[in-house]
Design an enzyme around this catalytic site. Structure first.
Site, PDB file in Angstrom:
ATOM      1  N   ASN A 156      -5.564  -3.027  11.762  1.00 22.29           N
ATOM      2  CA  ASN A 156      -5.020  -1.903  12.520  1.00 22.29           C
ATOM      3  C   ASN A 156      -5.876  -0.634  12.505  1.00 22.29           C
ATOM      4  O   ASN A 156      -5.770   0.178  13.426  1.00 22.29           O
ATOM      5  CB  ASN A 156      -3.576  -1.612  12.100  1.00 22.29           C
ATOM      6  CG  ASN A 156      -3.452  -1.235  10.653  1.00 22.29           C
ATOM      7  OD1 ASN A 156      -4.035  -1.881   9.799  1.00 22.29           O
ATOM      8  ND2 ASN A 156      -2.730  -0.187  10.360  1.00 22.29           N
ATOM      9  N   GLU A 252      -3.107  -1.630  -1.093  1.00 24.13           N
ATOM     10  CA  GLU A 252      -2.574  -0.694  -0.097  1.00 24.13           C
ATOM     11  C   GLU A 252      -1.782  -1.530   0.893  1.00 24.13           C
ATOM     12  O   GLU A 252      -2.360  -2.169   1.768  1.00 24.13           O
ATOM     13  CB  GLU A 252      -3.728   0.029   0.610  1.00 24.13           C
ATOM     14  CG  GLU A 252      -4.577   0.901  -0.284  1.00 24.13           C
ATOM     15  CD  GLU A 252      -3.841   2.150  -0.742  1.00 24.13           C
ATOM     16  OE1 GLU A 252      -2.977   2.647  -0.012  1.00 24.13           O
ATOM     17  OE2 GLU A 252      -4.135   2.618  -1.863  1.00 24.13           O
ATOM     18  N   CYS A 286       0.585   1.638   8.936  1.00 29.70           N
ATOM     19  CA  CYS A 286       1.296   1.447   7.666  1.00 29.70           C
ATOM     20  C   CYS A 286       2.232   2.604   7.345  1.00 29.70           C
ATOM     21  O   CYS A 286       3.224   2.420   6.657  1.00 29.70           O
ATOM     22  CB  CYS A 286       0.300   1.229   6.533  1.00 29.70           C
ATOM     23  SG  CYS A 286      -0.862   2.584   6.359  1.00 29.70           S
TER      24      CYS A 286
END
Ligand code: NAP
Length: 484
Positions: A156, A252, A286
């Site tokens: 992304n 992450e 995210c």
């Protein structure tokens, strides 16, 4: 520029390598062919790891001034080729050209901050005489590079999230092997070109393209790899953490970020900010806004204004400057989002706008009255869908915000400073934005989450902490105390 129009090589320890076995990179907008990249084998990955052993020694010995000049030169190269970098991000991924351009600017920042932080990697003196019997000791600690780092990155933010691992690794004297997402490998290869151009010694960096399911295990389990720095989904992250064994791990992961809007908030600002936070990068973000808790007395006004803003969103060709939202990363993902929305509606959720799919395009969608037993109420949607919840009061908003297995970032809109401070103390997240949505980040701040959102922090200085280890030095003196 070494990248070919059709058939990109991968970067193995300073050499550009082509392979017969290739992976096609497609434009998610229309499935048109962009290029191919090598489909790396386990032997290729093993070669990268073997070369990185030497690379780690070279990187550790690179004087700080050289690290600084290489990082700055790579940043300058990207600055000079901004349009090519942005077009690559937009073509292979699902960001609009505006969003892609913003990512390129962030990447330049990430590398420049890495250059600055390189000069600030230091230890401190230790007062050994705090322990009885150690009055004759004097010493300190350094921070040493960890060695070889495996960097595994998602689709992304295909450039800047790679830079968030490569920049700090070089700044701190490590070798690094990047395994970019198979759907979006071209941006990571462009970053390798920037470092090649900047004169990074061979063997310090590799970018190995290929499927995680094929070459991932070797990379994360190899004993020479001393740290796995992963950005991606929770399931993949957990599987990697289980396999990695005794090495440093930075995770992450995702989230389904909450934003609270209290009745004293500036509603216009809250709407503008949360609409953008929900639909940036087609919601494949995210820290994107997924759940908005709005105090009951302003719920009608907020939701009406929210829908009004969403209805003006321009969905379409991602290469046009005027487009607000492009396609999702592929049709499979759009179908998953459609399924989750349909499930929620079947269980009683109300569709306020959107809910339409056309290939990989999914319209910006707003739901309310979503029962808590729906997948979308608990899991990360990672698509252009946001849930509005009226709440009785502040306490209930905080409790509901925390009632998930994620905790990356959150936002709260209020003018009440006491409530803002209470939220800071009570929300289980890695970052909380007051009078802003969860979707706020600069590249020099600590970034990461709690619970299912991960372990450790990125944000150059903080990544450098994770990528280095203290080494203590103690001198035993002939006399008892050196200083009075
Ligand atoms: P993903 O499916 O978890 O993939 C991430 C990376 O892991 C890809 O490079 C993938 O390679 C690789 N991988 C897959 N299986 C592997 C294995 N067995 N061993 C080693 N590597 C393996 O995630 P995604 O769909 O690309 O990205 C979306 C997720 O990333 C979301 O959950 C999002 O929230 C999260 N994310 C988090 C942050 C953050 O900073 N917290 C930032 C951005 C995104 P292949 O592509 O070859 O499968």
């Amino acid at each position: 520029m070494k990248t070919k129009m059709h058939g990109n090589p991968m970067f193995v320890a300073g050499k550009w390598i082509e392979k017969e076995d290739v992976i096609e990179v497609l434009n998610p907008q229309d499935n048109s062919f962009i290029s191919t990249v090598p489909s790396a084998s386990k032997e290729d990955m093993l070669l990268a790891i073997e070369e990185a052993k030497e690379g780690a020694k070279i990187a550790a010995k690179m004087p700080v001034h050289l690290r600084i000049s290489i990082l700055n030169k790579a940043a300058e190269h990207i600055e000079e080729n901004q349009e090519k970098f942005a077009a690559t991000i937009a073509l292979e991924g699902s960001k609009t050209i505006r969003e892609a351009t913003a990512e390129v600017r962030r990447c330049i920042q990430t590398l420049k901050i890495s250059a600055e932080e390189a000069r600030r990697i230091h230890g401190e003196t230790i007062p050994f005489d705090q322990a009885e019997g150690s009055e004759d000791r004097i010493g300190y600690y350094y921070r040493f590079p960890i060695g070889i780092i495996a960097a595994i990155t998602p689709f992304n933010d295909p450039l800047n999230l790679v830079a968030h691992k490569v920049g700090p690794a070089i700044a701190s004297g490590n070798a690094i092997i990047v395994k970019p997402a198979t759907l979006t490998p071209l941006s990571a290869l462009l970053l390798a070109e920037a470092f090649d151009y900047a004169g990074l010694p061979p063997k310090v960096l590799s970018v190995i393209t290929g499927k995680g399911s094929k070459i991932g295990d070797l990379l994360v389990t190899h004993p020479a790899v001393r740290m796995v720095s992963f950005t991606g989904g929770l399931d993949t992250g957990e599987a990697i953490a289980r396999k990695a064994g005794l090495k440093k791990i930075s995770m992450e992961l995702g989230s389904n970020s909450p934003v609270i809007v209290l009745s004293d908030a500036d509603i216009e600002t809250a709407v503008e900010s949360t609409v953008s936070g929900a639909f940036y990068a087609v919601g494949q973000n995210c820290l994107g806004v997924q759940r908005i808790y709005i105090e009951e007395e302003i719920y009608e006004k907020f939701s009406t204004l929210f829908i009004d803003h969403v209805s003006k969103y321009k969905v379409g060709d991602k290469m046009l400057e005027t487009t607000d939202m492009g396609p999702m990363i592929n049709e499979r993902e759009a179908i998953r989002v459609e399924r989750w929305v349909d499930e929620a509606i079947a269980k009683g959720a109300k569709l306020l706008i959107g809910g339409e799919r056309n290939g990989a395009f999914y319209s910006p969608t707003v739901l309310t009255d979503v029962p808590s037993n729906c997948t979308i109420a608990q899991q990360e949607i990672f698509g252009p869908v946001v849930l509005l919840y009226p709440v009785a009061d502040f306490d209930s908003a905080i409790e509901k915000s925390n009632d998930v297995n994620y905790g990356l970032q959150a936002g709260i809109f209020t003018k009440d400073i006491d409530k803002a401070f209470e939220a800071i103390g009570r929300m289980d997240v890695g970052g909380i934005m007051i009078n802003d949505s969860s979707d706020y980040r600069i590249d020099g701040m600590p970034f990461g989450g709690v619970k299912g959102s991960g372990i450790g922090r990125e944000g150059v200085k903080f990544t450098i902490q994770e990528m280095t280890e203290p080494r203590v030095v103690s001198f035993k003196l002939a006399h008892k105390r050196l200083f009075s």
